[in-house]
Design an enzyme around this catalytic site. Sequence first.
Site, short mmCIF file in Angstrom:
data_model
loop_
_atom_site.label_atom_id
_atom_site.label_comp_id
_atom_site.label_asym_id
_atom_site.label_seq_id
_atom_site.Cartn_x
_atom_site.Cartn_y
_atom_site.Cartn_z
CG LEU A 114 -1.92 -1.13 1.38
CD1 LEU A 114 -2.68 -0.98 2.71
CD2 LEU A 114 -2.89 -1.15 0.22
CG ASP A 115 0.55 4.27 -2.98
OD1 ASP A 115 1.31 3.40 -3.42
OD2 ASP A 115 -0.27 4.90 -3.70
NE ARG A 116 5.68 8.66 2.52
CZ ARG A 116 6.93 8.89 2.95
NH1 ARG A 116 7.17 9.01 4.24
NH2 ARG A 116 7.90 9.03 2.08
NE ARG B 284 -2.18 8.49 -5.02
CZ ARG B 284 -0.90 8.75 -4.72
NH1 ARG B 284 -0.07 7.78 -4.40
NH2 ARG B 284 -0.46 10.00 -4.78
#
Length: 355
Positions: free
Chosen positions: A161-163, A276
């Site tokens: 998962l992205d930060r 996104r």
Amino acid sequence: MGDPDSEDLEQREGLGQWEQAGGWQELTVDEAAAGERLDRWLSQALGEAVSRSRVQALIRAGAVRCGDAPVTEPKHKVAAGERYALEVPEAAPAEPLPEPIPLDILYEDRDLVVVNKPAGLVVHPAPGNWSGTLVNALLHHCGETLSGIGGVRRPGIVHRLDRDTSGVMVVAKTDLAHRALSEAFADHGRSGDLERAYDALVWGAPDRLSGTIDAPLGRHAQSRTLRAVVPEGRSDARHAVTRYQVKKRFGSDGRGGAFAALVECRLETGRTHQIRVHMAHIGHPLIGDQDYGRAFRTKVNRLPDEVRPTVAAFHRQALHARLLAFRHPVSGELMRFEAPPPADMKALTRALDIL
């Protein structure tokens, strides 16, 4: 990986019987295995204890011998009656250091651990983030229960998962679990039971309540760290499909549309920044997305006074991995985990409800 468990060294049909010999494991080639590649024969003999890629690395490193001579070619053909010895070294310490970082553990057993990752936590050490990551936290939490991924005592990251994305993640603790889960995620659930659902708060709302975004992703023209929708024929284009469903609309933009929406996104592929980029591609970037939603930041100024401060202060993409389901890599049981949205997304939703 450390010495294989005794249950993994029991006789396997047509392969022979492992024996201990001064720290080495020894096995004689049966008639049925004659002519087999050395790496394939050894990985079959070891069963699920050591992966084939790990066996190949051990062969090339001189950890396999026939009689007194090392055999360093994985393609070497074995002959009936030959006796091979294999030394599997103990798992080496992981390079990242264990750190006592609090974790929200949803489930854990000897094979895997499921966590609810908070926004702001980087998953894996990398330049600029060598400490304070999920891997550092798991090394401290799991300790000696990590049996070694590829010969290194470390957690096996099978998806990321992205930060600044929160939510459910599964991490492997053993080589077997790592291989099985990696295959499941690489397949994206096409032939299995993998299921991933994300909640996103976006600017505006799609005209249709549900739909599919099928648009290949590749490198962004201006930034090597970002992604963009690119022509299908481009060399770096990667197939990417996101299914979405509008769960709630907030307010009115004065032109017959909503000011914002809560959208559930489900992945059929798993590309970097996929949700996104795809939502921005159809004109509905995520609220707070500093990379793909910059053109929509001025919309905050049109919000009522009681809503504007909360939305303006939301400086991460409003994305939460709410649901993760998969087959347990050992038991075969269908595992299903859900995590409620974190406090900041709850506050953002309450503020949008005022519209």
